[in-house]
Design a protein around this motif. Structure first.
Motif, PDB file in Angstrom:
ATOM      1  N   ALA A   1      16.417  39.517 -20.512  1.00 22.81           N
ATOM      2  CA  ALA A   1      16.111  38.296 -19.754  1.00 22.81           C
ATOM      3  C   ALA A   1      15.050  38.551 -18.521  1.00 22.81           C
ATOM      4  N   CYS A   2      14.803  37.567 -17.855  1.00 25.62           N
ATOM      5  CA  CYS A   2      14.036  37.768 -16.754  1.00 25.62           C
ATOM      6  C   CYS A   2      14.673  37.460 -15.607  1.00 25.62           C
ATOM      7  N   GLU A   3      15.353  38.357 -15.232  1.00 25.82           N
ATOM      8  CA  GLU A   3      16.429  38.681 -14.130  1.00 25.82           C
ATOM      9  C   GLU A   3      15.470  38.629 -12.588  1.00 25.82           C
ATOM     10  N   LEU A   4      16.107  38.222 -11.579  1.00 22.85           N
ATOM     11  CA  LEU A   4      15.468  38.516 -10.231  1.00 22.85           C
ATOM     12  C   LEU A   4      15.576  40.113  -9.911  1.00 22.85           C
ATOM     13  N   LYS A   5      14.375  40.606  -9.526  1.00 27.37           N
ATOM     14  CA  LYS A   5      14.258  42.163  -9.236  1.00 27.37           C
ATOM     15  C   LYS A   5      14.583  42.394  -7.871  1.00 27.37           C
ATOM     16  N   ASN A   6      15.378  43.526  -7.648  1.00 25.81           N
ATOM     17  CA  ASN A   6      15.560  43.840  -6.184  1.00 25.81           C
ATOM     18  C   ASN A   6      16.155  42.729  -5.065  1.00 25.81           C
ATOM     19  N   TYR A   7      16.916  41.977  -5.779  1.00 24.40           N
ATOM     20  CA  TYR A   7      17.481  40.757  -4.985  1.00 24.40           C
ATOM     21  C   TYR A   7      18.963  41.208  -4.531  1.00 24.40           C
ATOM     22  N   ASN A   8      19.108  41.027  -3.365  1.00 27.26           N
ATOM     23  CA  ASN A   8      20.521  41.408  -2.700  1.00 27.26           C
ATOM     24  C   ASN A   8      20.905  40.212  -1.718  1.00 27.26           C
ATOM     25  N   PRO A   9      22.050  39.627  -2.080  1.00 26.43           N
ATOM     26  CA  PRO A   9      22.413  38.554  -1.230  1.00 26.43           C
ATOM     27  C   PRO A   9      22.824  38.820   0.394  1.00 26.43           C
ATOM     28  N   GLU A  10      23.195  40.030   0.387  1.00 25.00           N
ATOM     29  CA  GLU A  10      23.235  40.544   1.816  1.00 25.00           C
ATOM     30  C   GLU A  10      21.950  40.791   2.839  1.00 25.00           C
TER      31      GLU A  10
ATOM     32  N   GLN B   1       0.871  -1.222   0.019  1.00 25.07           N
ATOM     33  CA  GLN B   1      -0.065  -0.021   0.139  1.00 25.07           C
ATOM     34  C   GLN B   1       0.796   1.414  -0.007  1.00 25.07           C
ATOM     35  N   LEU B   2       0.822   2.074  -1.045  1.00 24.97           N
ATOM     36  CA  LEU B   2       1.634   3.298  -1.082  1.00 24.97           C
ATOM     37  C   LEU B   2       1.081   4.163  -0.435  1.00 24.97           C
ATOM     38  N   LYS B   3       1.808   5.064   0.510  1.00 24.10           N
ATOM     39  CA  LYS B   3       1.504   6.249   1.382  1.00 24.10           C
ATOM     40  C   LYS B   3       1.086   7.315   0.532  1.00 24.10           C
ATOM     41  N   ARG B   4       0.056   8.114   0.794  1.00 27.11           N
ATOM     42  CA  ARG B   4       0.058   9.308   0.320  1.00 27.11           C
ATOM     43  C   ARG B   4       0.697  10.510   0.740  1.00 27.11           C
ATOM     44  N   VAL B   5       0.870  11.488  -0.173  1.00 28.06           N
ATOM     45  CA  VAL B   5       2.013  12.536  -0.135  1.00 28.06           C
ATOM     46  C   VAL B   5       1.243  13.909  -0.476  1.00 28.06           C
ATOM     47  N   VAL B   6       1.588  14.802   0.609  1.00 22.14           N
ATOM     48  CA  VAL B   6       1.028  15.991   0.309  1.00 22.14           C
ATOM     49  C   VAL B   6       1.800  17.144   0.508  1.00 22.14           C
ATOM     50  N   VAL B   7       1.417  18.627  -0.028  1.00 25.80           N
ATOM     51  CA  VAL B   7       2.650  19.475   0.019  1.00 25.80           C
ATOM     52  C   VAL B   7       1.960  20.430   1.160  1.00 25.80           C
ATOM     53  N   THR B   8       2.888  20.718   2.103  1.00 27.83           N
ATOM     54  CA  THR B   8       2.769  21.382   3.086  1.00 27.83           C
ATOM     55  C   THR B   8       3.435  22.759   3.327  1.00 27.83           C
ATOM     56  N   GLY B   9       4.278  22.863   2.411  1.00 28.53           N
ATOM     57  CA  GLY B   9       5.143  24.179   2.520  1.00 28.53           C
ATOM     58  C   GLY B   9       5.632  24.602   1.021  1.00 28.53           C
ATOM     59  N   LEU B  10       5.596  25.869   0.849  1.00 28.56           N
ATOM     60  CA  LEU B  10       5.992  26.342  -0.571  1.00 28.56           C
ATOM     61  C   LEU B  10       6.758  27.854  -0.359  1.00 28.56           C
ATOM     62  N   GLY B  11       7.922  28.052  -1.394  1.00 30.57           N
ATOM     63  CA  GLY B  11       8.746  29.191  -1.274  1.00 30.57           C
ATOM     64  C   GLY B  11       9.170  29.283  -2.848  1.00 30.57           C
ATOM     65  N   ALA B  12       9.067  30.609  -2.847  1.00 29.16           N
ATOM     66  CA  ALA B  12       9.554  31.067  -4.480  1.00 29.16           C
ATOM     67  C   ALA B  12      10.098  32.392  -4.577  1.00 29.16           C
ATOM     68  N   LEU B  13      11.466  32.313  -5.437  1.00 28.00           N
ATOM     69  CA  LEU B  13      12.254  33.390  -5.738  1.00 28.00           C
ATOM     70  C   LEU B  13      12.183  33.688  -7.206  1.00 28.00           C
ATOM     71  N   THR B  14      11.367  34.543  -7.930  1.00 27.60           N
ATOM     72  CA  THR B  14      10.857  34.489  -9.274  1.00 27.60           C
ATOM     73  C   THR B  14      11.197  35.774  -9.735  1.00 27.60           C
ATOM     74  N   PRO B  15      11.418  36.040 -10.970  1.00 29.42           N
ATOM     75  CA  PRO B  15      11.601  37.254 -11.734  1.00 29.42           C
ATOM     76  C   PRO B  15      10.172  38.158 -11.565  1.00 29.42           C
ATOM     77  N   ILE B  16       9.111  37.786 -11.103  1.00 25.42           N
ATOM     78  CA  ILE B  16       7.920  38.479 -11.005  1.00 25.42           C
ATOM     79  C   ILE B  16       7.531  38.292  -9.324  1.00 25.42           C
ATOM     80  N   GLY B  17       8.586  38.059  -8.505  1.00 29.84           N
ATOM     81  CA  GLY B  17       8.219  38.054  -6.976  1.00 29.84           C
ATOM     82  C   GLY B  17       9.077  37.242  -6.121  1.00 29.84           C
ATOM     83  N   ASN B  18       9.590  37.953  -5.137  1.00 31.14           N
ATOM     84  CA  ASN B  18      10.755  37.507  -4.380  1.00 31.14           C
ATOM     85  C   ASN B  18      10.240  36.425  -3.235  1.00 31.14           C
ATOM     86  N   THR B  19       8.860  36.507  -3.217  1.00 31.16           N
ATOM     87  CA  THR B  19       8.370  35.680  -2.025  1.00 31.16           C
ATOM     88  C   THR B  19       7.003  34.859  -2.700  1.00 31.16           C
TER      89      THR B  19
END
Length: 416
Positions: free
Chosen positions: A51-60, A2-20
């Motif tokens: 290109a689709c660069e990240l906007k306002n991304y500062n590593p520091e 019997q295979l176990k069920r798998v769900v999504v419980t967390g999401l994170g995004a760092l994209t060219p149209i949004g840093n969260t």
């Protein structure tokens, strides 16, 4: 078994149209374009200057200066997005069995900027091989999940999948299978890429793969449009926390969706071009539906690979029509690459997140920049053009394909 069920419980995004995650969703539903002139280097002699660069991304903002210097941008992006996903999941890292928590990550290229800079530094010198001691550990594709596991002490499976643009979709499917077979309770998965570099842009230009719409970069990524002329390169990362259902339920976790199944196939046709009849794409969607125990008519929306290339878009839509038959016209089909550009190895992850959010909000993000009908595309298909569409979404599919003929498909459904 019997295979176990798998769900999504967390999401994170760092994209060219949004840093969260929240910013990303706002960008998706509003039809925001992430394409703009390149700021990282002088593009005067390049065919493509945007290109689709990240906007306002500062590593520091995320790392101290010393730590940031040890990390290629693709690894930085992985850490930032996975931190958001882990926080979003509400996992108590002191209470879980870290031997049963893994990290399976996708990256099609890895530390290209690091490789490029070290070679340029050597070429500009006197021939003495003075390489940075962090050259190799910054560059290798597997360093992203390595750093995630080191930071959080996760001691389960830890590796990178590399299948070009299908890399993070492959990672998610591997994570699904590890959990449902009972090997892990939790896996942090997704992908990251940072190929907006001299080498990345120059290489893709040499292949004639990129759009050259320099006069209007914000409209250059135009999947399904008759005037499309290539993809727009993007960068960033997407992270998902996948968890065994009973484990998530026991701790009272918020559940975004169930991972219903995944499928894989190969075109076995050409290094970079899709099979014109979409044979491999047909098979990967059929394999995914079979794995999920779903019928074609169960699917409400498909986030296509939809890169905005002349051949690829048509082949994928032909395959959708073949697999879904009459039901195809009732599906909301879209390509969020019209907004984010093509994030290569991270594409599958951010597009899976878009699919999950579409299901959560019952709103399908648009395919933007469409102005001219392509006579090679079935007009009865709903391509969700230019404006988000409200509809009930119980099942969402995401397609991702890579150079080499790699096809991956993953499907999510509302938890029941």
């Amino acid at each position: 078994m019997q295979l176990k069920r798998v769900v999504v419980t967390g999401l994170g995004a760092l994209t060219p149209i949004g840093n969260t995650l929240e910013e990303y969703w706002e960008g998706l539903k509003s039809g925001k374009s992430g394409s703009a002139p390149i700021t990282y280097y002088d593009t005067e002699k390049f065919k493509t200057k945007f290109a689709c660069e990240l906007k306002n991304y500062n590593p520091e903002d995320y790392f101290d200066r010393k730590e940031a210097r040890k990390l290629d941008r693709f690894a930085q992006y992985a850490l930032v997005s996975s931190d958001e996903a882990i926080a979003d999941s509400g996992l108590d890292l002191d209470a879980i069995d870290k031997f049963r928590v893994g990290v399976i990550w996708g990256a099609g290229i890895g530390g290209l900027e690091t490789f490029q800079q070290e070679v340029l530094n050597y070429a500009a010198g006197d021939g003495t091989p003075r390489f940075n001691p962090f050259f190799i550990p910054k560059m290798i594709a597997d360093i992203a999940p390595g750093n995630i596991s080191i930071k959080h002490g996760f001691m389960g499976p830890n590796y990178t999948t590399v299948s070009a643009c299908a890399s993070s979709a492959n990672a998610m499917i591997d994570a699904l299978n590890y959990i449902r077979l009972g090997h892990c309770d939790v896996i942090v998965t997704g992908g990251s890429e940072a190929a907006v570099t001299i080498a990345g842009m120059g290489g893709f230009n040499a292949m004639h793969a990129l759009s050259t719409r320099n006069e209007s970069p914000e409209t250059a990524s135009r999947p399904f449009d008759a005037t499309r002329d290539g993809f727009v390169l993007g960068e960033g990362a997407g992270a998902l926390v996948l968890e065994e259902y009973e484990h998530a339920k026991a701790r009272g976790a918020k559940i975004y969706a169930e991972v219903a199944g995944g499928g894989l196939s190969s075109d076995a046709y050409h290094m970079t071009a899709p099979h014109p009849d979409g044979i491999g794409v047909v098979k990967v969607m059929e394999n995914c539906l079979r794995d999920a125990g779903l019928k074609p008519e169960d699917v409400d929306t498909i986030n296509t690979h939809g890169t905005s290339t002349p051949l690829g878009d048509v082949a994928e839509l032909k395959a959708i029509s073949q697999v879904f038959g009459e039901h195809a016209k009732d599906i909301n089909i879209n390509s969020t690459k019209s907004m984010t550009g093509h994030l290569l190895g991270a594409a599958g992850a951010i597009e899976a997140i878009a699919s999950i959010l579409a299901m959560e909000h019952n709103l399908v993000p648009p395919t933007i920049n469409h102005t001219t009908v392509d006579e090679n595309i079935d007009p009865s298909l709903n391509l969700t053009l230019n404006k988000a569409q409200e509809r009930k979404v119980d099942v969402a599919m995401s397609n991702t394909f890579g150079f080499g003929g790699h096809n991956a498909c993953i499907v999510f459904k509302k938890i029941s």
